[in-house]
Scaffold this motif. Structure first.
Motif, PDB file in Angstrom:
ATOM      1  N   SER A 122       5.717  26.073 -27.466  1.00  0.00           N
ATOM      2  CA  SER A 122       6.216  27.265 -26.758  1.00  0.00           C
ATOM      3  C   SER A 122       5.087  28.091 -26.148  1.00  0.00           C
ATOM      4  CB  SER A 122       7.048  28.134 -27.699  1.00  0.00           C
ATOM      5  OG  SER A 122       6.246  28.643 -28.755  1.00  0.00           O
ATOM      6  N   ALA A 175       3.597  36.871 -31.373  1.00  0.00           N
ATOM      7  CA  ALA A 175       4.537  36.839 -30.251  1.00  0.00           C
ATOM      8  C   ALA A 175       5.978  36.826 -30.743  1.00  0.00           C
ATOM      9  CB  ALA A 175       4.257  35.625 -29.362  1.00  0.00           C
ATOM     10  N   GLU A 176       6.252  36.055 -31.796  1.00  0.00           N
ATOM     11  CA  GLU A 176       7.606  36.003 -32.346  1.00  0.00           C
ATOM     12  C   GLU A 176       7.989  37.339 -32.972  1.00  0.00           C
ATOM     13  OE1 GLU A 176       7.543  32.649 -34.986  1.00  0.00           O
ATOM     14  OE2 GLU A 176       7.656  31.200 -33.338  1.00  0.00           O
ATOM     15  N   GLY A 216       0.660  37.140 -20.284  1.00  0.00           N
ATOM     16  CA  GLY A 216       1.626  37.768 -21.177  1.00  0.00           C
ATOM     17  C   GLY A 216       0.959  38.235 -22.456  1.00  0.00           C
ATOM     18  N   HIS A 234      -4.844  33.141 -20.856  1.00  0.00           N
ATOM     19  CA  HIS A 234      -3.404  33.271 -21.110  1.00  0.00           C
ATOM     20  C   HIS A 234      -2.781  34.287 -20.165  1.00  0.00           C
ATOM     21  CE1 HIS A 234      -4.912  36.858 -23.097  1.00  0.00           C
ATOM     22  NE2 HIS A 234      -3.674  37.310 -23.163  1.00  0.00           N
ATOM     23  N   ALA A 272       8.493  39.774 -30.090  1.00  0.00           N
ATOM     24  CA  ALA A 272       9.337  39.247 -29.007  1.00  0.00           C
ATOM     25  C   ALA A 272       8.592  39.256 -27.665  1.00  0.00           C
ATOM     26  CB  ALA A 272      10.647  40.034 -28.908  1.00  0.00           C
ATOM     27  N   LEU A 273       7.380  38.701 -27.673  1.00  0.00           N
ATOM     28  CA  LEU A 273       6.542  38.653 -26.479  1.00  0.00           C
ATOM     29  C   LEU A 273       6.558  37.253 -25.873  1.00  0.00           C
ATOM     30  CD1 LEU A 273       3.423  40.523 -27.924  1.00  0.00           C
ATOM     31  CD2 LEU A 273       5.137  41.480 -26.371  1.00  0.00           C
ATOM     32  N   ASP A 274       6.488  37.197 -24.571  1.00  0.00           N
ATOM     33  CA  ASP A 274       6.359  35.926 -23.876  1.00  0.00           C
ATOM     34  C   ASP A 274       4.876  35.706 -23.585  1.00  0.00           C
ATOM     35  OD1 ASP A 274       6.904  33.564 -22.505  1.00  0.00           O
ATOM     36  OD2 ASP A 274       7.225  34.611 -20.606  1.00  0.00           O
ATOM     37  N   GLN A 287       1.229  32.827 -32.019  1.00  0.00           N
ATOM     38  CA  GLN A 287       2.653  32.500 -32.111  1.00  0.00           C
ATOM     39  C   GLN A 287       3.381  33.447 -33.069  1.00  0.00           C
ATOM     40  OE1 GLN A 287       4.219  28.310 -31.852  1.00  0.00           O
ATOM     41  NE2 GLN A 287       4.441  28.640 -34.050  1.00  0.00           N
ATOM     42  N   LYS A 309       1.888  32.680 -22.702  1.00  0.00           N
ATOM     43  CA  LYS A 309       1.597  31.305 -22.324  1.00  0.00           C
ATOM     44  C   LYS A 309       0.084  31.136 -22.227  1.00  0.00           C
ATOM     45  CE  LYS A 309       5.649  29.393 -21.882  1.00  0.00           C
ATOM     46  NZ  LYS A 309       6.288  30.180 -22.929  1.00  0.00           N
ATOM     47  N   THR A 368       6.096  25.463 -20.480  1.00  0.00           N
ATOM     48  CA  THR A 368       7.323  26.162 -20.118  1.00  0.00           C
ATOM     49  C   THR A 368       8.503  25.520 -20.848  1.00  0.00           C
ATOM     50  OG1 THR A 368       7.611  24.717 -18.211  1.00  0.00           O
ATOM     51  CG2 THR A 368       6.441  26.807 -17.845  1.00  0.00           C
ATOM     52  N   GLN A 369       9.660  26.132 -20.748  1.00  0.00           N
ATOM     53  CA  GLN A 369      10.830  25.653 -21.496  1.00  0.00           C
ATOM     54  C   GLN A 369      11.283  24.260 -21.085  1.00  0.00           C
ATOM     55  OE1 GLN A 369      13.797  28.708 -21.083  1.00  0.00           O
ATOM     56  NE2 GLN A 369      12.932  29.923 -22.749  1.00  0.00           N
TER      57      GLN A 369
END
Length: 198
Positions: free
Chosen positions: A15, A51-52, A76, A74, A55-57, A48, A59, A19-20
């Motif tokens: 993740s 971010a979880e 975000g 990176h 609730a951050l995006d 990770q 990459k 990308t998704q």
């Protein structure tokens, strides 16, 4: 980076790296040697988790060696994630890029490289094919850096880069290169946080 190490990172941190619509066949293309794999994994795990939680995006767009240090680019995230990547950059200069042992930045053929004593000569560039993930180090690093970020906030990067009398003049960034150093930092800050004299 060794394909099996890269696939391990891609599997566990997909993740952050893709990308998704990632199909499971791609490689990320880490542009460094295997000695930094545990540091990279620890940083990705920390990122990770943060971010979880928030609730951050986030990459990761590139991870490579530059001027003898690890650079992780990176998009975000927030200030803590940016600081986590900067801390990893500082720590990488104390970790041999070839084998993961403690080392330092040296000049080889005009290029700055992070190397241990064994890999410091211009012809000692053979990679260690038997490197394994060190879960104890990874967990200790995540724990220590989490506490550093929590304790110092915006000053976290500066704190790890400067010599500290509490650690006999050592820089925390060098100490974060080993499991023992991570545990020493965590214990020290944990005691401070709870008001225990040190």
């Amino acid at each position: 980076m060794n394909n099996s190490i890269e696939m391990h990172l891609v599997t566990h941190y997909r993740s952050l790296l893709f990308t998704q619509d990632y199909c499971g066949q791609s490689t990320f293309g880490f542009e460094c040697n295997d000695g930094w794999a545990n540091l990279i994994e620890a940083t990705l795990r920390l990122t990770q988790q943060h971010a979880e939680l928030k609730a951050l995006d986030v990459k990761v767009t590139q991870a490579k060696e530059k001027f003898g240090q690890l650079r992780i680019y990176h998009r975000g995230g927030d200030e803590s994630i940016g600081a986590a990547f900067e801390i990893a950059e500082s720590v990488s200069g104390s970790v041999c890029e070839m084998c993961g042992m403690p080392g330092g930045a040296i000049c080889i053929d005009g290029w700055l490289q992070a190397r241990c004593g064994h890999h410091s000569g211009p012809h000692q560039i053979a990679r260690d094919e038997n490197l394994k993930s060190d879960e104890n180090y990874i967990a200790s690093y995540v724990e220590a850096v989490n506490l550093i970020l929590s304790f110092f906030g915006e000053g976290a990067v500066l704190w790890v880069q400067q010599e500290r009398t509490a650690f006999a003049g050592r820089r925390p960034c060098g100490m974060l290169a080993t499991e023992e150093g991570c545990q020493t930092i965590f214990t020290f800050l944990n005691r401070l946080e709870h008001g225990v004299g040190v």
